[in-house]
Scaffold this motif. Structure first.
Motif, mmCIF file in Angstrom:
data_model
loop_
_atom_site.group_PDB
_atom_site.id
_atom_site.type_symbol
_atom_site.label_atom_id
_atom_site.label_comp_id
_atom_site.label_asym_id
_atom_site.label_seq_id
_atom_site.Cartn_x
_atom_site.Cartn_y
_atom_site.Cartn_z
ATOM 1 N N GLY A 122 -2.016 -0.650 0.427
ATOM 2 C CA GLY A 122 -1.822 0.768 0.151
ATOM 3 C C GLY A 122 -0.438 1.292 0.451
ATOM 4 O O GLY A 122 -0.169 2.474 0.248
ATOM 5 N N ASN A 124 3.233 2.527 0.137
ATOM 6 C CA ASN A 124 3.945 3.148 -0.962
ATOM 7 C C ASN A 124 5.287 3.630 -0.435
ATOM 8 O O ASN A 124 5.409 3.994 0.739
ATOM 9 C CB ASN A 124 3.127 4.330 -1.502
ATOM 10 C CG ASN A 124 3.855 5.096 -2.590
ATOM 11 O OD1 ASN A 124 4.463 4.505 -3.470
ATOM 12 N ND2 ASN A 124 3.796 6.409 -2.509
ATOM 13 N N TYR A 131 2.843 10.426 -0.764
ATOM 14 C CA TYR A 131 1.958 9.788 0.201
ATOM 15 C C TYR A 131 0.584 10.444 0.153
ATOM 16 O O TYR A 131 0.461 11.664 0.067
ATOM 17 C CB TYR A 131 2.536 9.916 1.619
ATOM 18 C CG TYR A 131 3.803 9.138 1.843
ATOM 19 C CD1 TYR A 131 3.878 7.797 1.512
ATOM 20 C CD2 TYR A 131 4.922 9.748 2.391
ATOM 21 C CE1 TYR A 131 5.036 7.075 1.729
ATOM 22 C CE2 TYR A 131 6.095 9.033 2.613
ATOM 23 C CZ TYR A 131 6.134 7.703 2.277
ATOM 24 O OH TYR A 131 7.283 6.989 2.491
ATOM 25 N N THR A 136 -2.613 6.070 -0.728
ATOM 26 C CA THR A 136 -1.346 5.445 -0.355
ATOM 27 C C THR A 136 -0.827 6.002 0.971
ATOM 28 O O THR A 136 -1.179 7.100 1.395
ATOM 29 C CB THR A 136 -0.279 5.672 -1.444
ATOM 30 O OG1 THR A 136 -0.051 7.084 -1.596
ATOM 31 C CG2 THR A 136 -0.710 5.090 -2.761
ATOM 32 N N TRP A 137 0.034 5.221 1.598
ATOM 33 C CA TRP A 137 0.646 5.612 2.859
ATOM 34 C C TRP A 137 2.036 5.005 2.934
ATOM 35 O O TRP A 137 2.416 4.160 2.134
ATOM 36 C CB TRP A 137 -0.188 5.144 4.060
ATOM 37 C CG TRP A 137 -0.365 3.651 4.093
ATOM 38 C CD1 TRP A 137 -1.335 2.927 3.475
ATOM 39 C CD2 TRP A 137 0.486 2.695 4.743
ATOM 40 N NE1 TRP A 137 -1.159 1.575 3.694
ATOM 41 C CE2 TRP A 137 -0.043 1.404 4.473
ATOM 42 C CE3 TRP A 137 1.641 2.802 5.521
ATOM 43 C CZ2 TRP A 137 0.543 0.236 4.961
ATOM 44 C CZ3 TRP A 137 2.211 1.645 6.013
ATOM 45 C CH2 TRP A 137 1.669 0.377 5.729
ATOM 46 N N ASP A 167 0.613 9.792 5.336
ATOM 47 C CA ASP A 167 -0.498 9.510 4.419
ATOM 48 C C ASP A 167 -0.910 10.750 3.640
ATOM 49 O O ASP A 167 -2.042 10.845 3.161
ATOM 50 C CB ASP A 167 -1.692 8.917 5.161
ATOM 51 C CG ASP A 167 -2.284 9.895 6.173
ATOM 52 O OD1 ASP A 167 -1.722 10.995 6.360
ATOM 53 O OD2 ASP A 167 -3.325 9.560 6.778
#
Length: 305
Positions: A122, A124, A131, A136-137, A167
């Motif tokens: 996840g 990114n 975010y 995604t984080w 996040d």
């Protein structure tokens, strides 16, 4: 005398030997890849590009001993009289100065390894997608480095990098990298230090009771979290790090410098690319350090007797 000297050499060798980069993982407790794992694959380094760096010189940077502050923190910039906009430079020209934008100018945008990291779980870079989009984080960082000019380059001996987990909600600080020293080779700058979970420098454990922070960064070899390693010896500087970045030129030129007021500091802005690597000492190194300390203690006891 020989025993004491030998013990001292063993201690110095264990502490001064350059440590190779250690593989680590980031475990945020969520399986974003639907493969049963809540962690990334092993990572060698965190990469960044386009960091907007503001250098503040409390005097002429070409004069040895001039104090220098490097930062991407707006409040620190403001405390030295910074303002965004077009400003005159020391050569009679002009240059536009900016505040860093989030995340573009303070962004960890790569998890690096050879071969490439197979599972980013996840992660990114925060630029292509915000975010929190589709789970995604990412990571961002703020820093303040303090040092002085040597007359030919800059030497840093204090400061920190604060690392934040992003996040989509409020940024959460998850690590502090304490600065101890630096070296410059041509246009390459290496900044060194140790990790700490005392985020504000007041001697307390700021990750206490927060399992997310405690378990986020994990040493791949031992399976222990950075927090576990630090907690076992908070004053022992267990996990070291190095930031490897470009600086061109090491000292600013007149066309890069703006003086914020007639008697105020000089300011330069530049963009930096580089990497952040961590190193965890191998058990043999820790044992050697302990043996050296034991030998030094015994020699002192023998001398008193």
């Amino acid at each position: 005398m020989f025993k004491k000297t030998l013990a001292a050499l063993m201690i110095c060798g264990a502490m001064a030997s350059p440590a190779s980069a250690s593989l680590f993982m980031i475990n945020n407790g969520v399986d974003f890849g639907s493969n049963g794992s809540t962690s990334t694959s092993a990572i060698n380094e965190l990469g960044y590009t386009g960091t907007l760096a503001t250098s503040i010189y409390l005097g002429n940077p070409a004069v040895a001993g001039t104090q220098v502050i490097d930062t991407n923190i707006a409040s620190v910039m403001n405390s030295y009289g910074f303002s965004a906009g077009v400003h005159p430079t020391m050569d009679g020209g002009t240059q536009t100065f900016y505040y860093p934008s989030n995340p573009d100018n303070l962004n960890v945008n790569a998890l690096n390894n050879v071969p490439a990291v197979a599972d980013k779980n996840g992660f990114n870079d925060g630029e292509t997608l915000p975010y929190g989009t589709a789970g995604t984080w990412g990571l961002t960082y703020q820093y303040e480095l303090k040092g002085f000019s040597t007359g030919t380059n800059i030497k840093y001996n204090d400061g920190y990098f604060n690392v934040f987990y992003q996040d989509g909600g409020a940024a959460k600080q998850v690590l502090r990298l304490k600065v101890t020293n630096s070296d410059t080779q041509l246009t390459n700058l290496n900044v060194f230090g140790f990790i700490t979970f005392d985020f504000d420098g007041n001697g307390t454990d700021d990750a206490a009771g927060d399992s997310f922070i405690q378990n986020l960064f994990v040493d791949a070899a031992s399976g222990k979290s950075f927090y576990e390693l630090w907690l076992a010896n908070p004053a022992g500087n267990t996990v070291s790090w190095v930031v490897d970045t470009n600086v061109n030129p090491p000292l600013p030129t007149p066309d890069q410098l703006w003086q914020v007021s007639p008697q105020g500091p000089l300011v330069r802005q530049s963009t930096l690319d580089g990497s952040i690597r961590f190193a965890v000492p191998e058990p043999a190194s820790v044992a050697l350090l302990g043996l050296g300390l034991l030998g030094l203690g015994l020699s002192r006891k023998s001398k008193k007797s």
